[in-house]
Design an enzyme around this catalytic site. Structure first.
Site, PDB file in Angstrom:
ATOM      1  N   HIS A 215      12.931  16.475 -53.029  1.00 27.18           N
ATOM      2  CA  HIS A 215      12.142  15.717 -54.002  1.00 27.18           C
ATOM      3  C   HIS A 215      12.065  16.476 -55.331  1.00 27.18           C
ATOM      4  O   HIS A 215      11.057  16.420 -56.021  1.00 27.18           O
ATOM      5  CB  HIS A 215      10.759  15.368 -53.448  1.00 27.18           C
TER       6      HIS A 215
ATOM      7  N   HIS B  98       1.948  17.841 -55.853  1.00 26.96           N
ATOM      8  CA  HIS B  98       2.149  19.125 -56.537  1.00 26.96           C
ATOM      9  C   HIS B  98       0.995  19.390 -57.496  1.00 26.96           C
ATOM     10  O   HIS B  98       1.189  19.586 -58.689  1.00 26.96           O
ATOM     11  CB  HIS B  98       3.487  19.140 -57.274  1.00 26.96           C
TER      12      HIS B  98
ATOM     13  N   HIS C  88      14.941  26.999 -51.698  1.00 31.98           N
ATOM     14  CA  HIS C  88      14.643  27.202 -53.115  1.00 31.98           C
ATOM     15  C   HIS C  88      13.394  28.049 -53.273  1.00 31.98           C
ATOM     16  O   HIS C  88      12.549  28.094 -52.385  1.00 31.98           O
ATOM     17  CB  HIS C  88      14.465  25.868 -53.868  1.00 31.98           C
TER      18      HIS C  88
ATOM     19  N   GLU D 101       8.023  23.987 -47.607  1.00 32.88           N
ATOM     20  CA  GLU D 101       7.704  22.557 -47.569  1.00 32.88           C
ATOM     21  C   GLU D 101       8.588  21.794 -46.575  1.00 32.88           C
ATOM     22  O   GLU D 101       8.287  20.648 -46.246  1.00 32.88           O
ATOM     23  CB  GLU D 101       7.825  21.934 -48.961  1.00 32.88           C
TER      24      GLU D 101
HETATM   25 FE   LIG Z   1       7.603  20.099 -53.378  1.00 28.55          FE
END
Ligand SMILES: [Fe+2]
Lengths: 278, 119
Positions: A12, A59, A193, A240
Site C-alpha cells: 500500500h 498511518h 522496507h 506490517e
Molecule cells: Fe503501511
C-alpha cells in the site's frame, strides 16, 4: 450465506497512489507495477465480489496517537479518502456496506474479539493506494469495502498470531451473514522496507520470497515470528506484513496462489498476490 | 521491555516507536500530525514560530523542525508517519527524506536503487 471467494495480498505504498493519480501507467519505470495488478483486476472483474474486506493500517491519519485503536472497523455508506498533507485525491469516496460492517462488528465482539468501530472518518493510503489498481472507480466503485485498521505504528502492536486469529473471526462473521454475498479479503502492507532512520531503504528479497512461500504453505511458522524478527529480516516497517496474516486466517486451510507480482524499484518491494481457497 | 521487540539493540539506524517514545514526544507528533489539515498548513506557513509556540513545542523541538532535521526529529521521537505529513508541507518527497536520514545526497541515494527513474 455470504462466502469468502478469495484473498489478495498487496503493498500500500503511497507512491502507488501518486503514480496512479499522475497517470504514469505507461511510464517504463512504473509500467511493471501496473501490469502486476492487471491479472488481479481482471479476476475481480470476472468474479464480481460484492465486498472487499481490507485489513490495512492507518498511518496516523484517521487516528492520532492520543487514541490509537489496536483494531478498528469502519462503518459507513461512504468512506472519504483522506488528505494526508498534499491535498485531496481525485477519487470518489469509497462505498461501504453498513449492514455487513455492523454484522461483522457484532459477530467479532460476541466472539470475544473486542474491536473498536469508527464512523464518519476519512481513510488513508493504507487502503486507498492499491484500491484503484484493483477496482475501477468511474463512474463509481463496483462494490463496497469493509475497512479494518490494525495498529502497526505504535508499539505494542498485535502479535502476528493475533492477526491470524482476527482473520479466523472474520471468516465466522462472513459465513454467518444471511445475504448471499461474495467477499474477497485483502491483506495490505510490505513487503520488505524501512522508511525511518539511517537504515531507511533496507530490503531483503530472499526473505520476501520466503515469506510469500511460507504464506501459502506454512503460515503457522509466520504466526510464530516476533515483531523483532520481522523488523530484522524485512526492515522496521515491514512488520506490517502481519496484516497479511489476518487475510490468511480468513482463508484458513489450503489455498492456491493464482498470481504473484513483485517489483522492487526504489525502497519498498511492491507486491500483489491473489489466492483462492482450494 | 516488550518481549516482541527484545533483541534489537544491535540493529543500527532503527528507532522503535513505542508508547514510551510516543508519550515523551506527544506535542511534537501532534504538531506534525496537524499538517494533514489545510488550516494548520496555512498557519504554519504564515508564521512558523508562532504556530510551533502555540503548539507548545520546546525550543529544541522548534529548532529541529525549523532546520528540517529529519534524522534529528526521528531520533528525538517523531513517528515517520507524521513526519511525512510535514515533509509534504516542506516540499520534500519521501525519497528525499530517506536520503537525508541516511546522510546521503539524493543522487547518491538513488544510485543505490534498482529503478532510480521510479519516482
Ligand atoms: Fe503501511
Amino acid at each position: 450465506m455470504a462466502k469468502i471467494i478469495g484473498g489478495i495480498g498487496t503493498s500500500h505504498v503511497p507512491t502507488i497512489g501518486v503514480a496512479y493519480d499522475k497517470g504514469k501507467q505507461d511510464d517504463p519505470a512504473w509500467a511493471p507495477l501496473f501490469a502486476g495488478y492487471k491479472p488481479v483486476a481482471d479476476w475481480l472483474a470476472e468474479k464480481k465480489p460484492d465486498a472487499l474486506v481490507f485489513f490495512y493500517n492507518d498511518h496516523a491519519t484517521t487516528f492520532f496517537f492520543d487514541l490509537y485503536p489496536t483494531f478498528a472497523l469502519g462503518i459507513g455508506e461512504r468512506f472519504e479518502i483522506a488528505d494526508e498533507g498534499a491535498g485531496k485525491r481525485p477519487l470518489p469516496a469509497v462505498r461501504g456496506n453498513v449492514d455487513l460492517s455492523i454484522h461483522i462488528a457484532e459477530s467479532l465482539v460476541n466472539d470475544e474479539f473486542d474491536i473498536t468501530t469508527f464512523q464518519d472518518r476519512a481513510i488513508d493510503h493504507g487502503c486507498a493506494s492499491p484500491l484503484p489498481l484493483l477496482w475501477p472507480h468511474a463512474p463509481d466503485w463496483p462494490g463496497a469495502i469493509v475497512p479494518i485498521a490494525i495498529n502497526v505504528l505504535q508499539f505494542p502492536i498485535p502479535t502476528a498470531k493475533r492477526c491470524y486469529k482476527l482473520g479466523q473471526g472474520l471468516r465466522r462473521a462472513i459465513e454467518s451473514y444471511p445475504e448471499d454475498l461474495k467477499v474477497v479479503v485483502v491483506g495490505t502492507g510490505g513487503l520488505s522496507h524501512q522508511v525511518h532512520g539511517e537504515r531507511s531503504g533496507f530490503n531483503n528479497e530472499d526473505w520476501d520470497m520466503e515469506f510469500l512461500d511460507l504464506f501459502v504453505n506454512n503460515p503457522d511458522e509466520l504466526t510464530k515470528l516476533r515483531h523483532a524478527d520481522y523488523i530484522r529480516r524485512g526492515g522496521a516497517e515491514s512488520v506490517e506484513q502481519i496484516m497479511w496474516l489476518a487475510m490468511r486466517g480468513a482463508l484458513e486451510g489450503k489455498i492456491r496462489e493464482l498470481h504473484r507480482s513483485y517489483y522492487l524499484a526504489t525502497t519498498t518491494a511492491m507486491t500483489v498476490t491473489l489466492y483462492e481457497p482450494v | 521491555m516488550n518481549p516482541q521487540l527484545a533483541g534489537l539493540d544491535d540493529l543500527q539506524g532503527t528507532y522503535v516507536f513505542d508508547l514510551r517514545v510516543s508519550h515523551r514526544a506527544m506535542k511534537l507528533n501532534r504538531f506534525l500530525w496537524n499538517m494533514i489539515g489545510a488550516p494548520a498548513r496555512d498557519t504554519f506557513k504564515a508564521d512558523p514560530v508562532k504556530a510551533m509556540t502555540e503548539a507548545g513545542l520546546s525550543a529544541e523541538e522548534q529548532e529541529l523542525v525549523r532546520k528540517e532535521d529529519w534524522i534529528g526529529l526521528i531520533r528525538y521521537g517523531a513517528s515517520f508517519f507524521v513526519l511525512e505529513k510535514f515533509a509534504r508541507v516542506a516540499g520534500r518527497t519521501n525519497l528525499e527524506v530517506y536520503a537525508m536520514m541516511r546522510g546521503e545526497t539524493f543522487d547518491d541515494f538513488m544510485k543505490t536503487r534498482r529503478v532510480p527513474e521510479c519516482r
